[in-house]
Design a protein around this motif. Structure first.
Motif, PDB file in Angstrom:
ATOM      1  N   GLN A  62       2.059  -6.728   0.579  1.00  0.00           N
ATOM      2  CA  GLN A  62       1.313  -7.471  -0.429  1.00  0.00           C
ATOM      3  C   GLN A  62       0.157  -6.638  -0.934  1.00  0.00           C
ATOM      4  OE1 GLN A  62      -1.000 -10.890   0.913  1.00  0.00           O
ATOM      5  NE2 GLN A  62      -0.826 -10.212   3.047  1.00  0.00           N
ATOM      6  N   ILE A  63      -0.353  -7.007  -2.122  1.00  0.00           N
ATOM      7  CA  ILE A  63      -1.500  -6.337  -2.713  1.00  0.00           C
ATOM      8  C   ILE A  63      -2.539  -7.366  -3.127  1.00  0.00           C
ATOM      9  CG2 ILE A  63      -0.113  -4.399  -3.540  1.00  0.00           C
ATOM     10  CD1 ILE A  63      -0.221  -5.631  -6.338  1.00  0.00           C
ATOM     11  N   LYS A  64      -3.807  -6.958  -3.106  1.00  0.00           N
ATOM     12  CA  LYS A  64      -4.918  -7.758  -3.640  1.00  0.00           C
ATOM     13  C   LYS A  64      -5.703  -6.837  -4.568  1.00  0.00           C
ATOM     14  CE  LYS A  64      -4.247 -11.514  -1.093  1.00  0.00           C
ATOM     15  NZ  LYS A  64      -5.193 -11.962  -0.068  1.00  0.00           N
ATOM     16  N   THR A  65      -6.005  -7.304  -5.767  1.00  0.00           N
ATOM     17  CA  THR A  65      -6.641  -6.448  -6.759  1.00  0.00           C
ATOM     18  C   THR A  65      -7.952  -7.037  -7.245  1.00  0.00           C
ATOM     19  OG1 THR A  65      -5.471  -7.487  -8.612  1.00  0.00           O
ATOM     20  CG2 THR A  65      -4.406  -5.605  -7.549  1.00  0.00           C
ATOM     21  N   SER A  66      -8.853  -6.141  -7.656  1.00  0.00           N
ATOM     22  CA  SER A  66     -10.047  -6.529  -8.408  1.00  0.00           C
ATOM     23  C   SER A  66      -9.938  -5.842  -9.761  1.00  0.00           C
ATOM     24  CB  SER A  66     -11.313  -6.081  -7.677  1.00  0.00           C
ATOM     25  OG  SER A  66     -11.485  -4.682  -7.784  1.00  0.00           O
ATOM     26  N   ASN A  67     -10.997  -5.887 -10.557  1.00  0.00           N
ATOM     27  CA  ASN A  67     -10.959  -5.246 -11.859  1.00  0.00           C
ATOM     28  C   ASN A  67     -10.769  -3.740 -11.754  1.00  0.00           C
ATOM     29  OD1 ASN A  67     -11.277  -7.627 -13.242  1.00  0.00           O
ATOM     30  ND2 ASN A  67     -13.487  -7.444 -13.415  1.00  0.00           N
ATOM     31  N   ARG A  68     -11.292  -3.139 -10.644  1.00  0.00           N
ATOM     32  CA  ARG A  68     -11.353  -1.679 -10.598  1.00  0.00           C
ATOM     33  C   ARG A  68     -10.630  -1.048  -9.403  1.00  0.00           C
ATOM     34  NH1 ARG A  68     -16.750   1.071 -12.392  1.00  0.00           N
ATOM     35  NH2 ARG A  68     -15.191   2.300 -13.517  1.00  0.00           N
ATOM     36  N   HIS A  69     -10.209  -1.817  -8.432  1.00  0.00           N
ATOM     37  CA  HIS A  69      -9.533  -1.219  -7.288  1.00  0.00           C
ATOM     38  C   HIS A  69      -8.520  -2.182  -6.699  1.00  0.00           C
ATOM     39  CE1 HIS A  69     -12.369  -3.636  -4.934  1.00  0.00           C
ATOM     40  NE2 HIS A  69     -11.651  -3.359  -3.853  1.00  0.00           N
ATOM     41  N   MET A  70      -7.720  -1.656  -5.782  1.00  0.00           N
ATOM     42  CA  MET A  70      -6.651  -2.435  -5.157  1.00  0.00           C
ATOM     43  C   MET A  70      -6.615  -2.131  -3.665  1.00  0.00           C
ATOM     44  SD  MET A  70      -2.538  -2.156  -5.922  1.00  0.00           S
ATOM     45  CE  MET A  70      -2.595  -0.359  -5.916  1.00  0.00           C
ATOM     46  N   ILE A  71      -6.365  -3.179  -2.863  1.00  0.00           N
ATOM     47  CA  ILE A  71      -6.116  -3.022  -1.437  1.00  0.00           C
ATOM     48  C   ILE A  71      -4.684  -3.479  -1.167  1.00  0.00           C
ATOM     49  CG2 ILE A  71      -6.800  -3.657   0.896  1.00  0.00           C
ATOM     50  CD1 ILE A  71      -8.884  -1.982  -0.527  1.00  0.00           C
ATOM     51  N   MET A  72      -3.933  -2.630  -0.446  1.00  0.00           N
ATOM     52  CA  MET A  72      -2.533  -2.913  -0.141  1.00  0.00           C
ATOM     53  C   MET A  72      -2.371  -3.086   1.367  1.00  0.00           C
ATOM     54  SD  MET A  72      -0.905   0.126  -2.530  1.00  0.00           S
ATOM     55  CE  MET A  72      -2.116   1.342  -1.960  1.00  0.00           C
ATOM     56  N   GLN A  73      -1.540  -4.017   1.769  1.00  0.00           N
ATOM     57  CA  GLN A  73      -1.205  -4.160   3.184  1.00  0.00           C
ATOM     58  C   GLN A  73       0.232  -3.723   3.404  1.00  0.00           C
ATOM     59  OE1 GLN A  73      -1.279  -8.092   5.115  1.00  0.00           O
ATOM     60  NE2 GLN A  73      -2.290  -7.113   6.852  1.00  0.00           N
ATOM     61  N   LYS A  74       0.406  -2.756   4.315  1.00  0.00           N
ATOM     62  CA  LYS A  74       1.743  -2.273   4.625  1.00  0.00           C
ATOM     63  C   LYS A  74       2.452  -3.245   5.572  1.00  0.00           C
ATOM     64  CE  LYS A  74       1.555   2.663   3.744  1.00  0.00           C
ATOM     65  NZ  LYS A  74       2.004   3.979   4.232  1.00  0.00           N
ATOM     66  N   ASN A  75       3.744  -3.011   5.746  1.00  0.00           N
ATOM     67  CA  ASN A  75       4.532  -3.860   6.635  1.00  0.00           C
ATOM     68  C   ASN A  75       4.038  -3.795   8.076  1.00  0.00           C
ATOM     69  OD1 ASN A  75       6.254  -4.680   4.528  1.00  0.00           O
ATOM     70  ND2 ASN A  75       7.548  -2.877   4.795  1.00  0.00           N
ATOM     71  N   ASP A  76       3.369  -2.693   8.463  1.00  0.00           N
ATOM     72  CA  ASP A  76       2.842  -2.584   9.829  1.00  0.00           C
ATOM     73  C   ASP A  76       1.470  -3.243   9.970  1.00  0.00           C
ATOM     74  OD1 ASP A  76       1.090  -0.853   8.583  1.00  0.00           O
ATOM     75  OD2 ASP A  76       1.677   0.928   9.720  1.00  0.00           O
ATOM     76  N   GLY A  77       0.961  -3.865   8.890  1.00  0.00           N
ATOM     77  CA  GLY A  77      -0.307  -4.579   8.940  1.00  0.00           C
ATOM     78  C   GLY A  77      -1.510  -3.768   8.535  1.00  0.00           C
ATOM     79  N   THR A  78      -1.386  -2.446   8.401  1.00  0.00           N
ATOM     80  CA  THR A  78      -2.530  -1.619   8.030  1.00  0.00           C
ATOM     81  C   THR A  78      -2.872  -1.791   6.551  1.00  0.00           C
ATOM     82  OG1 THR A  78      -1.080   0.277   7.614  1.00  0.00           O
ATOM     83  CG2 THR A  78      -2.070   0.089   9.813  1.00  0.00           C
ATOM     84  N   LEU A  79      -4.128  -1.549   6.219  1.00  0.00           N
ATOM     85  CA  LEU A  79      -4.618  -1.682   4.850  1.00  0.00           C
ATOM     86  C   LEU A  79      -4.856  -0.315   4.228  1.00  0.00           C
ATOM     87  CD1 LEU A  79      -7.233  -4.581   5.172  1.00  0.00           C
ATOM     88  CD2 LEU A  79      -4.793  -4.736   4.659  1.00  0.00           C
ATOM     89  N   TRP A  80      -4.562  -0.214   2.927  1.00  0.00           N
ATOM     90  CA  TRP A  80      -4.738   1.021   2.176  1.00  0.00           C
ATOM     91  C   TRP A  80      -5.386   0.689   0.835  1.00  0.00           C
ATOM     92  CZ3 TRP A  80      -2.968   5.897   3.984  1.00  0.00           C
ATOM     93  CH2 TRP A  80      -2.336   5.841   5.225  1.00  0.00           C
ATOM     94  N   GLY A  81      -6.291   1.559   0.393  1.00  0.00           N
ATOM     95  CA  GLY A  81      -6.997   1.333  -0.856  1.00  0.00           C
ATOM     96  C   GLY A  81      -6.626   2.344  -1.920  1.00  0.00           C
ATOM     97  N   TRP A  82      -6.797   1.948  -3.170  1.00  0.00           N
ATOM     98  CA  TRP A  82      -6.484   2.817  -4.315  1.00  0.00           C
ATOM     99  C   TRP A  82      -7.360   2.406  -5.487  1.00  0.00           C
ATOM    100  CZ3 TRP A  82      -4.801   1.730  -9.253  1.00  0.00           C
ATOM    101  CH2 TRP A  82      -4.322   2.802 -10.026  1.00  0.00           C
ATOM    102  N   GLY A  83      -7.857   3.400  -6.242  1.00  0.00           N
ATOM    103  CA  GLY A  83      -8.613   3.100  -7.449  1.00  0.00           C
ATOM    104  C   GLY A  83     -10.050   3.566  -7.373  1.00  0.00           C
ATOM    105  N   ILE A  84     -10.905   2.889  -8.126  1.00  0.00           N
ATOM    106  CA  ILE A  84     -12.316   3.243  -8.197  1.00  0.00           C
ATOM    107  C   ILE A  84     -12.984   2.981  -6.854  1.00  0.00           C
ATOM    108  CG2 ILE A  84     -14.517   2.778  -9.337  1.00  0.00           C
ATOM    109  CD1 ILE A  84     -12.476   4.237 -11.071  1.00  0.00           C
ATOM    110  N   ASN A  85     -13.802   3.957  -6.407  1.00  0.00           N
ATOM    111  CA  ASN A  85     -14.428   3.884  -5.081  1.00  0.00           C
ATOM    112  C   ASN A  85     -15.913   4.230  -5.149  1.00  0.00           C
ATOM    113  OD1 ASN A  85     -14.179   3.593  -2.136  1.00  0.00           O
ATOM    114  ND2 ASN A  85     -14.542   5.799  -2.068  1.00  0.00           N
ATOM    115  N   LYS A  86     -16.509   4.068  -6.313  1.00  0.00           N
ATOM    116  CA  LYS A  86     -17.909   4.451  -6.530  1.00  0.00           C
ATOM    117  C   LYS A  86     -18.837   3.826  -5.507  1.00  0.00           C
ATOM    118  CE  LYS A  86     -21.561   4.161 -10.021  1.00  0.00           C
ATOM    119  NZ  LYS A  86     -21.898   3.673 -11.378  1.00  0.00           N
TER     120      LYS A  86
END
Length: 489
Positions: A323-347
């Motif tokens: 699954q993914i959760k998004t804001s206006n500028r970045h996204m957090i993804m949860q993998k099948n193993d439960g870990t979280l990964w981020g992508w996008g703006i990180n200012k």
């Protein structure tokens, strides 16, 4: 998503350490059971945040038995009670239970208030109180005239500069506020048998998509040229739709240029994006389309162009995503193993990865939420544990003090001195120079297993070297994601 309040935190000098046994644990499945773009909840009911002064997930120890969160500033506990919390500049957490509010399904932000919907479909307004950390919410009561609501959204009417609220009821009708305040409402005649809303966008049960005008309030207009649509998404200017064949459609605004040279290009006719198939979910993040496919892959393509072609190049950035959760500028993804990964703006450290790089074009791991204890006592941290180069770095200023050590920071030379004394005699004196990484123990040069570093005014030091020389033992408890420090009295 625009926050209607800002989370405050400390930016003070904190000292961290490395524990070599973390090297094989960093990739283990996390215990995250719920997450938002800037917060998470672990299976033990603890609540963690990141962003701003916290570059990695940091526990709010005053909150326990949490089930999920809303807007990062509200949490619902396992007993379904709702709490508001905020951290002051002194790092003191203030909390308040919002009586009369329970068992929420949504809490949506506005410009000067938030709107909550409970499982019974009742709607509540939570206004802010300027100049106070915790709004003095009275016992909230449902809004009269609104019931059986299942979804809420809003968007700005540009010409009138009015925040337009929309409320979707179980019967498929859509209601809106008649003025600038949330006290009078009326149904929108052109929106009936609606199954979903997002910003000024509505999905009819027959698969048609309808838009309310963005300039001033008026009747919704059906978007032509679309097949039967199953899901919709919008940021208020750009529109995405997924049809019953899991194909992705685009229309609305694309963007070119920056600052004063920003140009918005309107594309009124929907275009089928033929280069993306089997789409499960799609959102707009900054200037990108993010698409999650049914096989768990995440793909992106840019809307930074004058016209969106039918065959834009999509780039795969992740796989194995649940699954993914998004804001206006970045996204957090949860993998099948439960870990979280981020992508996008990180200012502002929105990705929780332990750095302040402005943007990450490739996914970065959100740091694991790890607790620290000294002699069985939980240690509150002003910033969370950082994993780097197979090592764990942990905030320890409060721990050093409880170990009987003094910590002195020299700003001019960027040198920290950790000393332990007894009966006015110095037993241990450790000095570490951040510019060179050089260290001494009781005046003798020593080689540190990891070079110390500073992130956003926060210093990090190797734990094992310091703690062992102060007489402590460090143990990593993998099953609990916990670091236990033991020191003899």
């Amino acid at each position: 998503m625009k926050k209607w309040m800002t989370i405050l935190g400390l930016c003070s000098l904190i000292f961290f350490s490395a524990v070599s046994t973390f090297a094989t644990e960093a990739s283990a499945a996390s215990k995250v059971v719920y997450f938002e773009p800037n917060s998470l909840v672990k299976s033990d009911g603890t609540f963690w945040i990141w962003g701003g002064n916290q570059s990695v997930p940091t526990q709010i120890p005053e909150l326990d038995q949490v089930e999920h969160s809303f807007l990062d500033l509200f949490v619902e506990k396992k007993d379904k009670t709702v709490w508001y919390w905020e951290q002051s500049s002194s790092s003191t957490v203030q909390m308040k239970q919002i009586k009369g509010l329970k068992d929420l399904v949504d809490l949506y932000p506005g410009s000067s208030e938030a709107v909550a919907v409970d499982r019974e479909g009742k709607v509540y307004v939570l206004p802010t109180k300027s100049g106070t950390y915790i709004p003095q919410f009275d016992d909230v009561v449902p809004i009269a005239g609104l019931d059986d609501v299942i979804q809420v959204t809003n968007y700005w009417e540009q010409e009138s500069n009015v925040l337009r609220w929309l409320f979707l009821k179980k019967d498929g009708s859509v209601w809106t506020n008649t003025g600038t305040t949330l006290d009078m409402f009326q149904p929108i005649p052109s929106l009936v048998r609606i199954t979903a809303i997002d910003q000024n966008m509505a999905l009819h049960q027959n698969g048609s998509v309808w838009l309310l005008p963005r300039d001033s309030f008026g009747s919704a207009v059906q978007t032509q040229g679309l097949p039967s649509i199953q899901r919709i998404a919008s940021n208020g200017n750009t529109y995405l739709a997924i049809d019953e064949q899991s194909n992705l459609w685009f229309w609305g605004v694309s963007i070119t240029g920056f600052s004063d040279g920003t140009t918005y290009h309107e594309q009124a006719v929907p275009v089928l994006l033929t280069t993306m198939k089997e789409v499960k979910e799609a959102r707009i993040v900054e200037r990108s389309i993010v698409a999650l496919t049914k096989n768990g892959q995440v793909w992106t393509t840019s809307i930074d162009r004058e016209t969106m072609p039918s065959n834009p190049t999509f780039t795969q950035i992740a796989s194995g995503i649940a699954q993914i959760k998004t804001s206006n500028r970045h996204m957090i993804m949860q993998k099948n193993d439960g870990t979280l990964w981020g992508w996008g703006i990180n200012k502002n450290a929105q990705l929780g990865s332990g750095d302040y790089e402005f943007q990450h074009d490739k996914p970065v791991a959100v740091q694991k939420p790890i607790t620290v204890g000294l002699n069985g006592e939980a240690i509150p941290l002003t910033s969370g544990v950082i994993l780097r180069n197979g090592q764990a770095f942990i905030p320890l200023r409060s721990v050093f003090g409880k170990m009987g050590a003094d910590v002195v920071w020299d700003e001019a030379s960027k040198t920290v001195t950790v000393s332990q004394s007894k009966d006015r005699n110095t037993l241990v004196k450790i000095q570490i120079q951040y510019k060179t990484g050089q260290a001494t123990l009781n005046g003798q040069p020593v080689k540190l297993p990891n070079t110390p570093f500073i992130i956003s005014g926060t210093g990090y030091l190797p734990l094992r070297f310091i703690s062992e020389n102060l007489g402590a033992k460090v143990e990593w408890k993998a099953n609990d994601d916990h670091i236990a420090i033991t020191m003899k009295e």
